[in-house]
Design an enzyme around this catalytic site. Structure first.
Site, PDB file in Angstrom:
ATOM      1  N   THR A  20      -3.122  -6.806  10.244  1.00  0.00           N
ATOM      2  CA  THR A  20      -2.346  -6.494   9.259  1.00  0.00           C
ATOM      3  C   THR A  20      -2.677  -6.939   7.684  1.00  0.00           C
ATOM      4  O   THR A  20      -3.402  -8.085   7.659  1.00  0.00           O
ATOM      5  CB  THR A  20      -0.831  -7.080   9.355  1.00  0.00           C
ATOM      6  N   ASP A  21      -1.814  -6.221   6.887  1.00  0.00           N
ATOM      7  CA  ASP A  21      -2.106  -6.636   5.522  1.00  0.00           C
ATOM      8  C   ASP A  21      -1.040  -7.710   5.163  1.00  0.00           C
ATOM      9  O   ASP A  21      -0.372  -8.244   6.040  1.00  0.00           O
ATOM     10  CB  ASP A  21      -2.052  -5.708   4.547  1.00  0.00           C
ATOM     11  N   THR A  22      -0.900  -8.375   3.693  1.00  0.00           N
ATOM     12  CA  THR A  22       0.082  -9.460   3.382  1.00  0.00           C
ATOM     13  C   THR A  22       1.626  -8.895   3.885  1.00  0.00           C
ATOM     14  O   THR A  22       2.649  -9.970   3.953  1.00  0.00           O
ATOM     15  CB  THR A  22       0.095  -9.550   2.025  1.00  0.00           C
ATOM     16  N   VAL A  46       2.193  -5.007   7.733  1.00  0.00           N
ATOM     17  CA  VAL A  46       1.794  -3.624   8.146  1.00  0.00           C
ATOM     18  C   VAL A  46       0.358  -3.292   8.303  1.00  0.00           C
ATOM     19  O   VAL A  46      -0.534  -4.033   7.795  1.00  0.00           O
ATOM     20  CB  VAL A  46       2.466  -2.618   6.983  1.00  0.00           C
TER      21      VAL A  46
END
Length: 137
Positions: free
Chosen positions: A16-18, A21
């Site tokens: 995931t990203d920050t 997601v």
């Protein structure tokens, strides 16, 4: 209609990203895993194909549509379905789903290459026989 092969994928924090997601490029990894497991379920290991048959499969082109986000800890299904089979290539229709909802879908074309020259070459006869039989594990 050829059958759809599917594997479970759990979304880890590293995927995931920050915003928790799934980072867009990781959908390609999920699809790669589905194609690898599809090939394995047919009875072929990629390292064996390289050593025994002198071939490898490499992605030639990709077209993806991102429809909905996947999030940390989701349990997904990554699918692989043979859409078209040429002399030296296979085109897959692939999806990543969560509880039946399609999150990402695309078309991935892989080329069969000579391991020594990286030039296109015919799909080995024993693999071709499985594909001609329906490409289903």
């Amino acid at each position: 209609m050829k059958s759809v092969f599917s594997i479970p994928i759990r979304v880890y924090y590293e995927d995931t990203d920050t915003g928790n997601v799934v980072y867009y490029a990781n959908y390609l990894k999920f699809m790669e895993r589905a194609r690898t497991e599809w090939l394995r379920a047919l009875g072929f290991e990629q390292d064996e194909l390289s050593h025994r048959d002198g071939v490898l499969f490499a992605v030639r082109s990709v077209k993806l549509d991102f429809l909905k986000p996947a999030r940390f800890n989701d349990l997904l299904q990554a699918t692989a379905q043979v859409a078209k089979c040429g002399n030296a290539s296979i085109t897959f229709a692939q999806q990543v789903r969560r509880e039946g909802l399609t999150l990402c879908e695309g078309e991935v074309k892989v080329a069969c290459l000579d391991v020594a020259t990286f030039a296109p070459c015919p799909i080995p006869p024993r693999v071709r026989a499985q594909l001609d039989a329906g490409g289903s594990p």
